[in-house]
Each structure stands twice: as C-alpha cells, then as structure tokens.
Design an enzyme around this catalytic site. Structure first.
Site, PDB file in Angstrom:
ATOM      1  CE  LYS A 270      -3.675   0.224   2.489  1.00 23.90           C
ATOM      2  NZ  LYS A 270      -4.703   0.442   3.521  1.00 23.90           N
TER       3      LYS A 270
ATOM      4  CG  ASP B 274     -13.478   2.468   6.856  1.00 23.76           C
ATOM      5  OD1 ASP B 274     -14.718   2.445   6.719  1.00 23.76           O
ATOM      6  OD2 ASP B 274     -12.704   2.726   5.931  1.00 23.76           O
TER       7      ASP B 274
END
Ligand SMILES: *[C@@H]1O[C@H](CO)[C@@H](O)[C@H](O)[C@H]1NC(C)=O
Ligand SMILES: *[C@@H]1O[C@H](CO)[C@@H](O)[C@H](O)[C@H]1NC(C)=O
Ligand SMILES: *[C@@H]1O[C@H](CO)[C@@H](O)[C@H](O)[C@H]1NC(C)=O
Ligand SMILES: *[C@@H]1O[C@H](CO)[C@@H](O)[C@H](O)[C@H]1NC(C)=O
Ligand SMILES: *[C@@H]1O[C@H](CO)[C@@H](O)[C@H](O)[C@H]1NC(C)=O
Ligand SMILES: *[C@@H]1O[C@H](CO)[C@@H](O)[C@H](O)[C@H]1NC(C)=O
Ligand SMILES: *[C@@H]1O[C@H](CO)[C@@H](O)[C@H](O)[C@H]1NC(C)=O
Ligand SMILES: *[C@@H]1O[C@H](CO)[C@@H](O)[C@H](O)[C@H]1NC(C)=O
Ligand SMILES: *[C@@H]1O[C@H](CO)[C@@H](O)[C@H](O)[C@H]1NC(C)=O
Ligand SMILES: *[C@@H]1O[C@H](CO)[C@@H](O)[C@H](O)[C@H]1NC(C)=O
Ligand SMILES: *[C@@H]1O[C@H](CO)[C@@H](O)[C@H](O)[C@H]1NC(C)=O
Length: 666
Positions: A369, A466
């Site tokens: 990422k 989240d």
C-alpha cells in the site's frame, strides 16, 4: 452491644464453622450457612392461605434448576413473592443444593413470618407478602468480617474502595447475557492482593444495582474498617473482599480447588440496630495460622497455575525480538516486487492510497500500500506505529509485514490474501451463490473474532472505525481476514480519545453518534459489524438499498421484518435452499442488537462471539435501530444527518483491496 446478637442462630454459625474448620473435610461439599432474618411483626396464622401459598412458592423455587429465579403464588387473596439467587461463580449443582436447603431451612427458622431471608455463602433466598421484584431493598442488612487487622488501614481502605467501585461498575453493567456479578483484584503491597466481589439480583436495572452496591460499599466502613476481609449483604445485592481468592475465577477451567474453606477467623453478624448505633458483633472462630498460610499458599499456587493456562499469547516474546530492521523493506525491493508500481499490479485504491500486488525475490506474495496522504507525521513516529500494529496477529486479521520509508514516500507491506474482498463476492449477483449459508456463517464468526481481538485481546485496544465488506478479505478457504485496522493510528488520528474531529469511516456503516458528533468507542465497530452482518445475511448493501416494501434502508427493512415476525424474509434468495433457520434467526437478532441507537445497548464484541458460539446464551430484545427514517425522505440521507458526502467506492476489480477509507474533516 452483644446482647441482641447472641442468639440461637449465632450459636449455629459458631458450631458450623467449628465443625467445618476442625472436622469436616468434605467429600460432598455442603453450603455454608450465614444468617437468617424473619419479620417478627408481620406474621400469619397456622394453616392460613398464606402458609399454603408459601409452601407452594418454596417448592416452586426449589424445583427450578437455575442460578436466579423469581416466582409469585396467590392463594385465597394472599400473595407471596419469592426469589433466590446464587453467587456468580457457583455452579448449578451447588446452587441447586443450596436452594433446596434454603427452602427447607427457612420455614423452620421463620415459622409464621410473612417476610424472611436466608443467606448462605453460595446462595440466598427470600420471600415476602409485598412485591419486591426489581426494587432495591437494603434492609435487613448483614455484615460479616474477617477480624485480622491490616497494617496500614487508611491506605488499604482507599485501595479497597477504589477496587470495589470499579468492580461494582462492572457488576452493574455486565456484558449482554451475563450475570450482574463481577470480581476484581488490586495489589495492595508487594505481598498482598485484595480480592473483591460484587453482585446484584438480575432483576435490578443497572443504575439500581449500582446504587445498591454503593450502599454496601459505604457500609464496609461500618462493618469492616481496617479488617483483612469483610462482606455486607443486602437483600438486593452484596459485596465481599478478602486477602485471598475466595471465588472461582471465571475463566479458569474447573480446577477443583481442594476444599477451600475460608480461613475463618471470620464471622460476625449484625446487631439489630441501624447504622447509627453501630452495633456490629463478630464471632471469632479461631483457626491456626499454619492452616491459613497453607490455604493461601494453595490459592496462590493454583492462581498462578491458572494464569499460566489462560495466558494469551500477545506476540510479545516472538515479535519483540524481531527488531525494526526485519520490519523495514528497502525501497528498491518494493519497486522490483511491484514492477515499479505498474498499473498491471494495481489491486485497488482507497482513501489511504493505492494498493499493488508484489512478489518479493524469494517468491513471497505481498500487498503493497503506497500511502498517498501527507500524514504530517515524522518518520520515527510512523515506524513506531507500524511496529505496534505489526504486532497484532490473529488468523482473522490481515498481517502487516512491514513498511518502507523513502523520502516523502511511505509504504505499508501486507500479507497477500489471494481471494477477493467480501463485497466483491457478496454483492455480485452471479458470485454470491458461492457463499452458501455455512460459508457466510463462518465469515460472520471469523469477523467477530477478529474484531474482538482488536478490542480486547491485543494489548492495544484498537478500534477499527472502518469495518465494512470491502475491508474483509477472504482466503482460499473462505476464512475472513480483516484489513485496514490500525490506520487511524498510523495516520495519527486520535485513537485514544472518544471524540475526534476527523471522521474515518464509510457512510452506511457509521453509527449516528460517530457520523454526527465524532464520538467513537468500541461500540462504533459493533454498529458496523451489525450492518455487515445484515448485509451478509441479505446479500444486499446497506448503502445502496432502495425502497423495498416501504423501508428506506436495509436496517429499517430488517427491523420491520423482525417486528412483523417474519425475519427470515431478509435472507438472500440465492441461499434459501439450504440454511439453518435457528442460526439465521440468531444472526439477525444479533445484527439488530448491534445497530441499536444507544451505544450502551449494543453488546460488546466478546458477548457477540459468545452469542454466536453458544445458543444457550439468551439474547435481549433489540430496540429500533439507529437511522430509522419514516418513509418519504431521501433514502440515502436521513434527516438531521449531514457530513461530507457518501463515498463507498468499491472498485469493481477490487482484488485484495486494502482500503476505501475516507478521512473527512467535520
Ligand atoms: C415491622 O418492623 C419494621 C422495622 O423493624 C417496620 O419498618 C415495619 O413498619 C413494621 N411493620 C409492621 C406491620 O408493624
Ligand atoms: C420453573 O420455572 C418455570 C418458569 O420459568 C415454571 O413454569 C415452573 O413451574 C418452574 N418449575 C419447574 C420444575 O420447572
Ligand atoms: C419476576 O420479576 C419480574 C420483575 O423483575 C416480574 O415482571 C415477573 O412477573 C416475575 N416473575 C414471576 C414468576 O413472578
Ligand atoms: C460444583 O462446585 C462444587 C464446589 O465448588 C464442586 O464440588 C462440584 O464438583 C462442582 N460440580 C460440577 C458439576 O462442576
Ligand atoms: C442445610 O444444610 C446444613 C449444612 O449447611 C445442614 O446442617 C442442614 O441440616 C441442612 N438443612 C436441611 C433442612 O437439609
Ligand atoms: C403484609 O402483611 C402485613 C402484616 O400482615 C400487612 O400489614 C401488610 O399490609 C401486608 N403487605 C401487603 C403488601 O399486603
Ligand atoms: C485489631 O485492632 C484492634 C484495635 O485497633 C485491636 O483491638 C484488635 O485486637 C486487633 N486485632 C488483631 C487480630 O490484631
Ligand atoms: C467510590 O464511589 C463512591 C460513590 O459511589 C464515592 O463516593 C467514593 O468516593 C468512591 N471511592 C473511590 C475510592 O473511588
Ligand atoms: C499484581 O502484581 C502481580 C505481580 O506482582 C502482577 O502480575 C499483577 O498483574 C498485579 N495485579 C494488579 C491488579 O495490578
Ligand atoms: C431483622 O432485620 C430487621 C430489619 O433490618 C432488624 O430490625 C432485626 O433486628 C433483624 N433481626 C435479626 C434477628 O437480626
Ligand atoms: C483471631 O482473632 C482473634 C481476635 O482478634 C485473636 O484472638 C485470635 O488469635 C485470632 N486467631 C487466629 C488464628 O489468628
């Protein structure tokens, strides 16, 4: 001061303790009798209707094999109310035995009383001609003390009150499905640990329970100031403390601690007067110091052994040795692995950056990422946070393997999970059939365990903030792995305080208190879990749910079906062929509990895991979910609800998509 005390019952106590202490090495454990109080000014006539009612009541109580039961019996205009409760750690066998003894003992102790109570170590039982269910009764009260003095009374009592208060807080507000019972410990000195216990009858509300316990805690002063042990018993609640573990630790396997008779330099009983007169009387039963030391020794030993048994591996030993170096990847290595971040290797894109698939020189596949946001955070802080998050290891979490820092560039390296994310399969009309009920149920349980680990078992207490279908990846065996946890931490969004000006989350999964006020807690994740659970059952996205049968969103729809008594209608039509209705019903029930408006009503993750694992845990009734909008409003934007814009980007090709998080200013 002793006048009122020295009564028949006291003699019985004395004798009993004497016998237990010196002659009784039990093969079958008997309950330990403490005290009886009979109303003397409220009596009934022999063979009256009341007497028959009482007899019926007591036999009804005796025949119920639970740890708490209340009953009401009416006969010819007379009504008698009764209940019993066992101590939180006493098993049902022992409990039942105690209750049976109580139902036999009480009528002979209190022949004609319309109100009476009997206490044992293990249980208590009471009845009355007035209805006392769900009310706090503080009289008669009974104090019992361990006459040993502590060396530093003032500081001891401070520690004690503090620990008792905390224990009482937990007891008053237990996790869903648990008893109003709690234990707590505190180290008073290097050698002394104080063990506390508090319990209320379960019919009390949390605030009533806490109020009752506050009374008993206040009375510790009255009964047991500066003493090594003591208890205060009220009809509705009680507390006890000792310098040795006198209760069975909940988590421990039933290691039958060999007949721990309390080191009984104990026993006292309350005089008849009120607090003000301060009449307390203690009967002292001697016990040899040797026996005491021996028992304390055994307790410590067994406690230590238990500790060893259930100590959770926290990744300390192994991963603390692995130093920063092993977590750090060279930028060139990453570039090579991802073919210089080539478009072909791109897996997905989210709020925190783009995710690429990479293959290291040794063949290991990773997900890389590349963080896009200037986090405003120094390199060292970044490293520290990564190191912390990398220690979180659980089979239902995607592992963070390391990081790479090069100039402005910050990169996270994750384990590669071969299957796609849950949303990719779940919300795809063609693919969702791959997920039959058994697989979905497994996914639900796995997610619950992963979040529970983040909340409770890791040392960090991470709140995900989240959780959503696109943040759940599936491995080859369809085991769920949660990704993107700890991002708030890595991005320096305040993780420790319950209020934040930066909202990290996704519309549709955020509870109202977070979306509107930025207040978050573990219950934020519980809410998201509930939404996810209902999505998994229905195969429908909460955020793109269009008006069906008069319900504006998935939660309202689920609630409506639940209320109408047809919850199974929620089930995804593609799996209606094979499913277990009890499991589905339970999942819907749990889902609705999780999305309740008041965070306090939502269960903790640990309770949810328990509810999913054991069908014997009874579930409370859910209340209406948050975001219940009356029809006629915009289905996607409930009234009074304004923040950023809705942003669920689920990239259609989101293989191993690492994040679709949003960081929004409020
Ligand atoms: C019985 O005595 C208690 C106090 O011991 C008192 O509160 C109660 O009012 C009395 N009841 C009756 C019927 O006299
Ligand atoms: C136990 O409790 C139930 C209600 O929960 C009651 O109907 C029953 O009579 C009681 N006795 C037995 C033996 O179950
Ligand atoms: C038990 O107590 C509750 C109140 O806490 C009451 O609603 C219920 O009717 C009682 N049950 C019986 C069998 O009396
Ligand atoms: C219940 O507890 C008692 C005493 O603590 C113990 O002797 C007994 O073996 C236990 N029974 C079961 C079934 O665990
Ligand atoms: C109740 O148990 C006690 C021991 O705790 C025993 O002495 C007594 O006889 C029992 N009572 C009845 C009625 O069984
Ligand atoms: C309970 O009995 C006492 C004494 O007989 C009586 O004064 C009182 O009113 C009764 N309480 C109720 C609620 O019936
Ligand atoms: C505890 O202290 C009280 C007075 O503070 C004293 O009377 C009593 O004998 C002491 N007890 C023991 C066991 O030392
Ligand atoms: C314990 O709680 C009571 C109120 O319930 C409070 O008055 C007391 O100060 C608290 N004590 C400690 C040590 O926290
Ligand atoms: C008490 O001390 C022991 C070791 O001395 C420690 O393991 C334990 O965690 C401490 N307990 C509390 C409640 O602080
Ligand atoms: C029973 O409880 C009442 C009310 O608290 C009290 O006045 C009385 O003295 C107690 N009786 C005994 C025998 O302890
Ligand atoms: C128990 O306490 C009494 C009174 O404080 C004391 O006389 C006795 O020696 C103590 N017994 C033991 C075994 O500590």
């Amino acid at each position: 001061m002793t006048t009122s005390m020295v009564m028949a019952s006291s003699h019985i106590i004395f004798l009993l303790f004497f016998l237990i202490t010196f002659f009784h090495f039990p093969t079958t454990q008997a309950q330990t009798y403490l005290y009886t109080n009979c109303s003397s000014n409220k009596t009934f006539a022999a063979n009256s209707a009341f007497q028959f009612a009482r007899t019926t009541l007591l036999s009804s109580l005796a025949s119920n094999n639970t740890d708490f039961y209340n009953a009401t019996v009416s006969r010819g205009g007379d009504t008698v109310y009764g209940l019993f409760m066992c101590r939180g750690d006493v098993n049902l066998t022992m409990c039942h035995q105690c209750v049976v003894n109580a139902t036999q003992q009480l009528p002979s102790d209190c022949r004609a009383s319309k109100e009476a109570i009997i206490w044992y170590d293990e249980c208590f039982l009471r009845y009355s001609n007035r209805s006392f269910f769900s009310t706090v009764d503080t009289r008669p009260r009974y104090g019992l003390l361990n006459t040993g003095n502590v060396s530093n009374p003032a500081s001891f009592m401070r520690t004690l009150y503090d620990t008792m208060n905390k224990t009482a807080d937990v007891a008053a507000k237990p996790a869903v499905g648990r008893k109003k019972y709690a234990t707590g410990t505190a180290n008073f000195s290097a050698f002394q640990t104080v063990y506390c216990m508090a319990q209320c009858t379960p019919d009390l509300s949390p605030s009533d329970c806490r109020r009752c316990l506050s009374g008993t805690i206040g009375d510790l002063d009255w009964c047991c100031d500066g003493k090594q042990g003591g208890r205060v018993l009220y009809p509705s609640c009680y507390v006890r403390y000792e310098l040795y573990p006198f209760y069975q630790s909940e988590a421990s396997a039933p290691t039958p601690t060999p007949a721990i008779v309390p080191p009984t330099n104990t026993t006292g009983s309350q005089g008849k007067g009120g607090i003000s007169s301060g009449t307390i009387v203690a009967i002292v039963v001697p016990i040899s110091v040797a026996v005491l030391i021996f028992i304390v020794g055994i307790c410590c030993l067994s406690k230590r052994m238990r500790k060893n048994h259930d100590s959770v591996p926290e990744g300390k030993s192994a991963s603390e040795i692995s130093s920063m170096d092993s977590l750090q990847y060279d930028f060139n290595t990453i570039e090579e692995a991802t073919h210089k971040f080539s478009q072909d290797n791109k897996l997905g894109e989210g709020g925190f950056g783009v995710v690429y698939k990479g293959t290291l020189a040794n063949g290991q596949e990773v997900a890389v990422k590349r963080l896009s946001q200037g986090s405003g955070q120094g390199v060292q802080e970044f490293k520290n946070e990564v190191e912390v998050v990398a220690k979180l290891q659980h089979k239902n979490l995607v592992r963070l393997l390391g990081f790479c820092v090069q100039g402005e560039e910050k990169i996270l390296v994750y384990e590669y999970v071969p299957n796609k994310s849950l949303d990719y399969i779940l919300f795809d009309l063609e693919k969702q059939i791959q997920l039959d009920w058994t697989k979905r149920y497994k996914v639900v349980k796995g997610i619950a365990r992963g979040i529970k680990y983040l909340h409770e078992d890791s040392r960090l207490k991470i709140i995900h903030r989240d959780l959503k279908a696109s943040n759940v990846l599936l491995d080859n065996d369809m085991n769920p792995k949660i990704s993107d946890f700890g991002m708030a931490r890595i991005f320096m969004v305040d993780q420790t305080q319950g209020n934040t000006s930066r909202i990290v989350g996704t519309y549709g999964y955020m509870p109202p208190e977070y979306a509107m006020h930025g207040e978050f807690s573990v219950k934020t994740d519980v809410y998201s879990f509930g939404v996810l659970l209902l999505e998994i059952i229905s195969g429908k996205k909460n955020s793109s749910f269009y008006e069906i049968e008069g319900a504006p969103d998935l939660l309202s729809y689920a609630w409506k079906l639940w209320r109408d008594g047809e919850p199974l209608e929620l089930l995804d039509p593609t799996i209606r062929e094979s499913y277990t209705s009890t499991e589905v019903m339970r999942c819907i029930h749990i889902g609705l509990l999780c999305v309740q408006e008041d965070p306090a009503d939502r269960p903790f993750m640990a309770s949810i895991v328990l509810m999913l694992d054991s069908f014997s845990v009874t579930l409370p009734t859910p209340s209406q979910p948050a975001f219940f909008v009356q029809s006629g409003t915009d289905p996607n934007m409930p009234k009074d609800f304004k923040f950023g814009q809705s942003t669920t980007k689920s990239a259609p090709m989101s293989v191993n998509e690492m994040s679709v998080s949003e960081v929004m200013p409020r």
